[in-house]
Design a protein around this motif. Structure first.
Motif, mmCIF file in Angstrom:
data_model
loop_
_atom_site.group_PDB
_atom_site.id
_atom_site.type_symbol
_atom_site.label_atom_id
_atom_site.label_comp_id
_atom_site.label_asym_id
_atom_site.label_seq_id
_atom_site.Cartn_x
_atom_site.Cartn_y
_atom_site.Cartn_z
ATOM 1 N N GLN A 1 45.889 8.484 52.316
ATOM 2 C CA GLN A 1 46.199 9.390 51.214
ATOM 3 C C GLN A 1 45.574 10.767 51.404
ATOM 4 O OE1 GLN A 1 44.807 6.993 47.967
ATOM 5 N NE2 GLN A 1 46.808 6.067 47.628
ATOM 6 N N LYS B 1 52.221 14.639 50.657
ATOM 7 C CA LYS B 1 52.807 13.335 50.366
ATOM 8 C C LYS B 1 53.880 12.916 51.375
ATOM 9 C CE LYS B 1 56.170 14.909 46.922
ATOM 10 N NZ LYS B 1 56.598 14.758 45.540
ATOM 11 N N ASN C 1 51.941 11.627 54.413
ATOM 12 C CA ASN C 1 51.324 10.362 53.998
ATOM 13 C C ASN C 1 52.341 9.224 54.026
ATOM 14 O OD1 ASN C 1 49.038 11.843 53.577
ATOM 15 N ND2 ASN C 1 49.110 11.731 51.358
#
Length: 185
Positions: free
Chosen positions: A38, A43, A46
């Motif tokens: 994380q 994002k 990730n």
């Protein structure tokens, strides 16, 4: 043939000890991998790392290692081999947020925004006791006995022996809640 059966039985017993130890555990290794993933980037990156680590079974291997080895060690020894000394967690309580720092032999608890409101919960391995340290004064809270009981100190200063099972926890809770109820009255 008998030697093979003996080896097989011994192997099954050792595996059973690890598999059926009934330890939910903290799954620290898997949690650390997830936290690292994380913090890698945004994002989208990730998610790509997450998918790659599931295709190359990194998450699966970490989870299996936690379930079979690390959590079993934590259950049998009482110590998490991956506990990070110095880690600070934020915990929400009735009266606000608290910061809980992992120490080598316990925890330091500080009320967020009020560094003067702090205490430490310290485990003394030699005496097998948990103590609270506040304002430089140490007070014994609980002593683990070798007979499956614990000697706990109630808020009114009296000692109470409880069993280390659900019934003992219930008795301890009832004893402390009754004193709290009368104090609040």
């Amino acid at each position: 043939m008998k030697k093979f059966n003996l080896k097989l039985a011994a192997t099954v017993m050792v595996c059973g000890a690890f598999l059926f130890s009934s330890c939910i555990g903290s799954f620290a290794l898997h949690g650390k991998l997830l936290s690292w993933n994380q913090s890698v980037s945004n994002k989208f990156v990730n998610e790509l790392v997450f998918l790659a680590f599931n295709i190359i079974p990194v998450y699966g291997v970490c989870y299996l290692a936690d379930a079979l080895v690390i959590n079993s060690i934590e259950f049998w020894s009482g110590n998490n081999p991956l506990a990070s000394i110095g880690d600070v967690k934020k915990v929400k309580g009735e009266n606000g947020n608290y910061l809980v720092e992992t120490l080598e032999n316990g925890y330091s608890i500080t009320k967020e925004g009020d560094e003067t409101a702090s205490m430490e919960l310290i485990y003394d391995k030699d005496l097998n006791t948990w103590n609270v340290v506040a304002d430089g004064v140490s007070t014994e809270l609980l002593q683990m006995n070798n007979d499956g009981t614990a000697q706990m100190t109630l808020p009114n200063g009296e000692d109470m022996t409880v069993t280390l099972d659900a019934q003992g926890v219930s008795a301890a809770r009832q004893a402390t809640m009754i004193n709290t109820y009368y104090a609040a009255r």
